[in-house]
Design a protein around this motif. Structure first.
Motif, PDB file in Angstrom:
ATOM      1  N   PRO A  65      -2.946  -3.099   6.256  1.00 48.86           N
ATOM      2  CA  PRO A  65      -3.811  -3.676   7.283  1.00 48.86           C
ATOM      3  C   PRO A  65      -5.071  -2.853   7.538  1.00 48.86           C
ATOM      4  CG  PRO A  65      -1.776  -2.840   8.253  1.00 48.86           C
ATOM      5  CD  PRO A  65      -1.590  -2.821   6.783  1.00 48.86           C
ATOM      6  N   TYR A  66      -4.995  -1.534   7.344  1.00 43.63           N
ATOM      7  CA  TYR A  66      -6.197  -0.718   7.506  1.00 43.63           C
ATOM      8  C   TYR A  66      -7.228  -1.085   6.450  1.00 43.63           C
ATOM      9  CZ  TYR A  66      -9.179   3.302   8.465  1.00 43.63           C
ATOM     10  OH  TYR A  66     -10.257   4.098   8.805  1.00 43.63           O
ATOM     11  N   LEU A  67      -6.785  -1.228   5.202  1.00 37.40           N
ATOM     12  CA  LEU A  67      -7.704  -1.624   4.139  1.00 37.40           C
ATOM     13  C   LEU A  67      -8.278  -3.009   4.395  1.00 37.40           C
ATOM     14  CD1 LEU A  67      -5.800  -0.391   0.948  1.00 37.40           C
ATOM     15  CD2 LEU A  67      -7.855   0.615   1.965  1.00 37.40           C
ATOM     16  N   SER A  68      -7.447  -3.923   4.847  1.00 41.76           N
ATOM     17  CA  SER A  68      -7.912  -5.279   5.128  1.00 41.76           C
ATOM     18  C   SER A  68      -8.994  -5.264   6.209  1.00 41.76           C
ATOM     19  CB  SER A  68      -6.740  -6.155   5.561  1.00 41.76           C
ATOM     20  OG  SER A  68      -7.144  -7.493   5.732  1.00 41.76           O
ATOM     21  N   ASP A  69      -8.799  -4.437   7.238  1.00 43.51           N
ATOM     22  CA  ASP A  69      -9.818  -4.320   8.284  1.00 43.51           C
ATOM     23  C   ASP A  69     -11.102  -3.701   7.728  1.00 43.51           C
ATOM     24  OD1 ASP A  69      -8.114  -5.455  10.123  1.00 43.51           O
ATOM     25  OD2 ASP A  69      -7.531  -3.550  11.056  1.00 43.51           O
ATOM     26  N   ALA A  86     -14.094 -10.406   1.256  1.00 40.44           N
ATOM     27  CA  ALA A  86     -12.874  -9.607   1.350  1.00 40.44           C
ATOM     28  C   ALA A  86     -11.957  -9.961   0.179  1.00 40.44           C
ATOM     29  CB  ALA A  86     -12.168  -9.870   2.673  1.00 40.44           C
ATOM     30  N   PRO A  87     -11.662  -9.009  -0.709  1.00 35.53           N
ATOM     31  CA  PRO A  87     -10.810  -9.313  -1.864  1.00 35.53           C
ATOM     32  C   PRO A  87      -9.366  -9.568  -1.435  1.00 35.53           C
ATOM     33  CG  PRO A  87     -11.200  -6.956  -1.726  1.00 35.53           C
ATOM     34  CD  PRO A  87     -12.062  -7.591  -0.672  1.00 35.53           C
ATOM     35  N   ASP A  88      -8.666 -10.342  -2.230  1.00 40.06           N
ATOM     36  CA  ASP A  88      -7.250 -10.600  -1.976  1.00 40.06           C
ATOM     37  C   ASP A  88      -6.353  -9.523  -2.567  1.00 40.06           C
ATOM     38  OD1 ASP A  88      -7.598 -12.975  -0.551  1.00 40.06           O
ATOM     39  OD2 ASP A  88      -7.681 -14.179  -2.379  1.00 40.06           O
ATOM     40  N   ALA A  89      -6.938  -8.619  -3.361  1.00 39.23           N
ATOM     41  CA  ALA A  89      -6.160  -7.550  -3.994  1.00 39.23           C
ATOM     42  C   ALA A  89      -7.082  -6.378  -4.301  1.00 39.23           C
ATOM     43  CB  ALA A  89      -5.504  -8.055  -5.273  1.00 39.23           C
TER      44      ALA A  89
END
Length: 393
Positions: free
Chosen positions: A295-299, A319-322
């Motif tokens: 979640p930190y990377l997603s943010d 925002a990449p999915d991977a």
């Protein structure tokens, strides 16, 4: 006991023999760029891994290291828990890394002067490992549609007719694509139809976002499992690339024996003392760290996307999915690749990867590594904003 990890912590990596920091002068011509290039993270790894390596270091004896059955069992257990993939341990081999495994696959499973198919833009080592052995690279280029990239199936099948080995990036670096089971099955069936060897690089498979799910190519069916070679590792997942350890899963015992024999001729078949310990600790005890990291990377992705949209609209991204790598569309800056390269270094003070290294016919793209504290990204984007604004002043 639950450990709360602090991914906002700034860790000074300068002078600790980090390629990402200590090779800045060599790569960018100056040491003061913010390094957002090579694919490792600016985060300490999971505490159980640190503890296990500390204990191993304190033993003070690191001779030739035996690999217990528990090593591959930890990898099998991880793949079963995370991806539902049941791996036959008899088909697993140790390798120094996924890139080295790709190199060996090119050497061993294609004829001299043969053709290797890649999907561009893609990780530049796919070019390098094929060309290092004198093979010809064929490109199945992705098609851009409204800022997203999709596969050209007609071209893919046409190229397969001339191909000896297809290198699949699953999930995809640098586009951050997570392939669906239907897409993977179609690729595998076409490879089988045209008798093309298939290597699936799945090193980023634990770094998946937005409710997507990674599908190991070899998990689709027994028929596909008996056809595809898969490269996996915990080095990207747990920031352990400097320890050099990966696993190759083979479709049959014959291809495994060919691979193993190749490395045994150079007496490369053992883990080093620390990679063995680290990998077992990672796969058996590292899940809590990963679940906090994702979640930190997603943010971080959302922060970059929002910042560019609000303050640097000439640079488009998503925002990449991977993976933790972001693809920047800088074409509105109106620069060729050489000028864009110099602009990012000299004007923005950033060390990024040139997009043209992922696709030689591409112009105007960069790759940004978002696996760092958010304050670093904020500073980097502020510098980029100022540099872009200066172009119009």
């Amino acid at each position: 006991m639950t450990v709360q990890y602090d991914f906002d912590q700034i860790i000074d990596r300068y002078g600790n023999r980090s390629a990402k920091y200590d090779e800045r002068k060599k790569k960018f011509g100056r040491e003061d760029v913010i390094p957002l290039w090579i694919a490792d993270m600016d985060f300490k790894t999971a505490q159980p891994i640190i503890d296990a390596l500390t204990a191993r270091a304190q033993e003070g004896l690191w001779g030739y290291t035996a690999r217990p059955d528990s090593y591959f069992e930890s990898i099998r257990g991880w793949q079963k828990r995370r991806n539902g993939w049941e791996i036959d341990p008899a088909r697993m081999s140790f390798s120094l890394g996924v890139v080295q495994s790709i190199s060996a696959a090119v050497r061993l499973f294609t004829p001299e002067g043969g053709n290797v198919l890649i999907q561009t833009p893609v990780y530049s080592e796919f070019y390098d490992m094929a060309e290092a052995w004198g093979r010809t690279v064929l490109e199945n280029q992705f098609v851009e549609r409204d800022g997203r990239w999709v596969m050209d199936w007609e071209d893919f099948e046409a190229k397969l007719r001339q191909t000896d080995l297809f290198l699949l990036c699953n999930p995809h670096n640098p586009l951050g694509l997570v392939w669906t089971p239907e897409e993977l099955r179609r690729m595998a069936e076409l490879c089988m139809k045209y008798h093309v060897a298939l290597f699936s690089d799945e090193i980023h498979s634990d770094l998946i976002f937005h409710g997507k799910k990674h599908t190991p190519m070899a998990s689709l069916s027994s028929e596909i499992a008996d056809y595809v070679i898969t490269g996996i590792s915990g080095t990207k997942t747990f920031n352990l690339a400097g320890l050099q350890a990966s696993t190759v899963v083979f479709p049959d015992l014959h291809s495994k024996a060919v691979f193993d024999s190749f490395w045994q001729r150079m007496d490369i078949h053992r883990n080093n003392a620390f990679s063995l310990t680290a990998m077992e600790a990672a796969f058996n005890q590292g899940e809590e760290w990963l679940e906090q990291l994702l979640p930190y990377l997603s943010d971080n992705f959302d922060f970059v996307v929002d910042y560019c949209r609000k303050y640097i609209p000439k640079i488009k991204t998503y925002a990449p999915d991977a993976t933790y790598l972001m693809w920047l569309d800088c074409r509105e800056l109106g620069m060729d690749n050489a000028a864009l390269h110099d602009f990012m270094i000299e004007k923005a003070g950033l060390g990024l990867n040139d997009g043209c290294s992922f696709g030689r016919q591409l112009s105007g793209f960069m790759r940004l590594n978002a696996a760092c504290p958010r304050s670093v990204l904020k500073k980097a984007l502020g510098q980029l904003e100022n540099a872009v604004s200066a172009l119009d002043s």
